[in-house]
Design an enzyme around this catalytic site. Structure first.
Site, mmCIF file in Angstrom:
data_model
loop_
_atom_site.group_PDB
_atom_site.id
_atom_site.type_symbol
_atom_site.label_atom_id
_atom_site.label_comp_id
_atom_site.label_asym_id
_atom_site.label_seq_id
_atom_site.Cartn_x
_atom_site.Cartn_y
_atom_site.Cartn_z
ATOM 1 N N ARG A 84 -0.237 -8.727 13.530
ATOM 2 C CA ARG A 84 -0.586 -7.385 12.802
ATOM 3 C C ARG A 84 -1.550 -8.467 11.362
ATOM 4 O O ARG A 84 -2.994 -7.376 10.971
ATOM 5 C CB ARG A 84 -0.016 -7.173 12.306
ATOM 6 C CG ARG A 84 0.283 -6.205 13.095
ATOM 7 C CD ARG A 84 2.001 -5.531 13.230
ATOM 8 N NE ARG A 84 1.999 -4.598 11.843
ATOM 9 C CZ ARG A 84 3.569 -5.186 10.852
ATOM 10 N NH1 ARG A 84 4.752 -5.425 11.794
ATOM 11 N NH2 ARG A 84 4.116 -3.708 9.954
ATOM 12 N N ARG A 112 11.692 -6.294 5.573
ATOM 13 C CA ARG A 112 11.383 -4.753 5.319
ATOM 14 C C ARG A 112 12.173 -4.642 6.567
ATOM 15 O O ARG A 112 12.692 -3.473 6.812
ATOM 16 C CB ARG A 112 10.093 -4.140 5.753
ATOM 17 C CG ARG A 112 9.454 -3.359 6.060
ATOM 18 C CD ARG A 112 8.144 -2.243 5.640
ATOM 19 N NE ARG A 112 7.666 -2.783 6.304
ATOM 20 C CZ ARG A 112 6.206 -2.533 6.527
ATOM 21 N NH1 ARG A 112 5.746 -1.684 4.841
ATOM 22 N NH2 ARG A 112 5.443 -2.887 7.254
ATOM 23 N N ARG A 148 -9.901 1.604 8.933
ATOM 24 C CA ARG A 148 -9.492 -0.139 9.603
ATOM 25 C C ARG A 148 -10.091 -1.359 10.593
ATOM 26 O O ARG A 148 -9.359 -2.295 10.391
ATOM 27 C CB ARG A 148 -8.099 -0.612 9.982
ATOM 28 C CG ARG A 148 -6.162 -0.551 9.068
ATOM 29 C CD ARG A 148 -5.304 -0.037 10.118
ATOM 30 N NE ARG A 148 -4.119 -1.240 9.974
ATOM 31 C CZ ARG A 148 -3.223 -0.743 10.136
ATOM 32 N NH1 ARG A 148 -3.485 0.672 8.977
ATOM 33 N NH2 ARG A 148 -1.717 -0.728 9.373
ATOM 34 N N ARG A 163 11.945 -1.080 11.680
ATOM 35 C CA ARG A 163 10.711 -0.567 12.066
ATOM 36 C C ARG A 163 10.567 -1.486 13.080
ATOM 37 O O ARG A 163 10.473 -3.177 13.118
ATOM 38 C CB ARG A 163 9.403 -1.479 10.788
ATOM 39 C CG ARG A 163 9.437 0.464 10.267
ATOM 40 C CD ARG A 163 7.643 0.234 9.394
ATOM 41 N NE ARG A 163 6.204 -0.638 10.259
ATOM 42 C CZ ARG A 163 6.132 0.212 9.737
ATOM 43 N NH1 ARG A 163 5.373 0.273 8.241
ATOM 44 N NH2 ARG A 163 4.191 -0.694 10.295
ATOM 45 N N LYS A 192 0.627 -1.209 0.060
ATOM 46 C CA LYS A 192 0.076 0.170 -0.039
ATOM 47 C C LYS A 192 0.822 2.038 -0.279
ATOM 48 O O LYS A 192 0.633 2.128 -1.072
ATOM 49 C CB LYS A 192 -0.681 -0.088 1.259
ATOM 50 C CG LYS A 192 -2.058 -1.678 1.376
ATOM 51 C CD LYS A 192 -2.894 -0.771 2.593
ATOM 52 C CE LYS A 192 -2.121 -0.756 4.016
ATOM 53 N NZ LYS A 192 -1.498 -2.314 4.252
HETATM 54 P P1 AMP Z 1 1.029 1.086 8.600
HETATM 55 O O1 AMP Z 1 2.591 1.887 8.819
HETATM 56 O O2 AMP Z 1 0.020 1.513 8.456
HETATM 57 O O3 AMP Z 1 1.190 -0.930 8.818
HETATM 58 O O4 AMP Z 1 0.600 1.229 10.715
HETATM 59 C C1 AMP Z 1 1.028 0.367 11.647
HETATM 60 C C2 AMP Z 1 -0.038 0.677 12.990
HETATM 61 O O5 AMP Z 1 0.406 2.252 12.766
HETATM 62 C C3 AMP Z 1 -0.662 -0.424 12.795
HETATM 63 O O6 AMP Z 1 0.209 -2.266 12.953
HETATM 64 C C4 AMP Z 1 -1.427 -0.005 14.100
HETATM 65 O O7 AMP Z 1 -1.026 0.223 15.486
HETATM 66 C C5 AMP Z 1 -0.936 2.110 13.920
HETATM 67 N N1 AMP Z 1 -2.456 2.083 12.329
HETATM 68 C C6 AMP Z 1 -1.766 2.625 11.899
HETATM 69 N N2 AMP Z 1 -3.011 3.299 10.865
HETATM 70 C C7 AMP Z 1 -4.473 2.403 11.562
HETATM 71 C C8 AMP Z 1 -6.010 2.689 12.217
HETATM 72 N N3 AMP Z 1 -6.330 2.898 10.782
HETATM 73 N N4 AMP Z 1 -6.722 2.357 13.099
HETATM 74 C C9 AMP Z 1 -5.714 1.499 14.217
HETATM 75 N N5 AMP Z 1 -4.632 1.329 13.664
HETATM 76 C C10 AMP Z 1 -3.822 2.256 12.996
#
Ligand code: AMP
Length: 190
Positions: free
Chosen positions: A147, A130, A91, A136, A16
């Site tokens: 996740r 990654r 989400r 990260r 994404k």
């Molecule tokens: P991402 O970079 O989108 O994979 O997000 C990393 C982490 O941020 C996720 O595992 C969640 O802990 C938090 N996070 C990001 N976007 C959301 C969302 N829309 N709702 C809840 N938690 C989020």
């Protein structure tokens, strides 16, 4: 004409973020990544960052109220008026409903939801890679498993939500960045 109010949906590691960056360049509209914004908030120690940090480290979702606030603030900024690419938000069903309300307030509609499909073994492989490259802190094996489960239980149902709206396009997320990018372009034009 390509759609300009977009949502990229897919499991962690589906690409994404990578595809959003390409669209930022080709369409000249901002990427709205709640993950990026939350990581920045954690780094600078803001109240939002302090609320989010533990959830993120465990691979769990940050509470809806926190994330919805972050997304609304970003979507209300002037540069999002001509379009946006939502990446990692919504989400949950509650977030999707909150997004609908935000868009009504802003007087716009979501034109496309592009769902990137990649099987789980490949996702885990990508995320572990990654972890080596970007370091990260949530890209370790245990957190990755959490996740994936969270995605299946809370986020995957949104595919049906957007299918029912007629804005969903599902594409194969396997292949080079360019090959997937062409599929994304096709999904936005169709
Ligand atoms: P991402 O970079 O989108 O994979 O997000 C990393 C982490 O941020 C996720 O595992 C969640 O802990 C938090 N996070 C990001 N976007 C959301 C969302 N829309 N709702 C809840 N938690 C989020």
């Amino acid at each position: 004409m390509s759609a300009r109010r977009l949502l990229l949906l897919g499991p962690p590691g589906a690409g994404k973020g990578t595809q959003s960056e390409r669209l930022v360049k080709s369409l000249a509209i901002p990427q709205v990544s709640t993950g990026d914004m939350l990581r920045a908030a954690v780094k600078s120690g803001t109240p939002v960052g302090r609320q989010a940090q533990g959830f993120m480290e465990r691979g769990e979702l940050v509470p809806d109220a926190v994330v919805i606030g972050v997304a609304e603030e970003r979507l209300s900024q002037p540069d999002a008026r001509s379009g946006f690419i939502l990446d990692g938000f919504p989400r949950t069903a509650a977030q999707a409903e909150a997004l609908d309300q935000m868009l009504v307030k802003l007087g716009v509609t979501l034109e496309r939801c592009v769902a990137l499909q990649v099987e789980e073994d490949e996702l885990v492989k990508r995320l572990l890679k990654r972890a080596e490259i970007e370091g990260r802190s949530d890209d370790n094996e245990e957190t990755i498993r959490t996740r994936m489960r969270v995605y299946r239980e809370q986020t995957q149902p949104l595919i049906d939500y957007y299918r029912a709206r007629g804005v969903l396009r599902e594409i194969d997320g396997l292949g080079t960045v360019e090959a997937v990018g062409e599929r994304v372009q096709g999904a936005l034009a169709s």
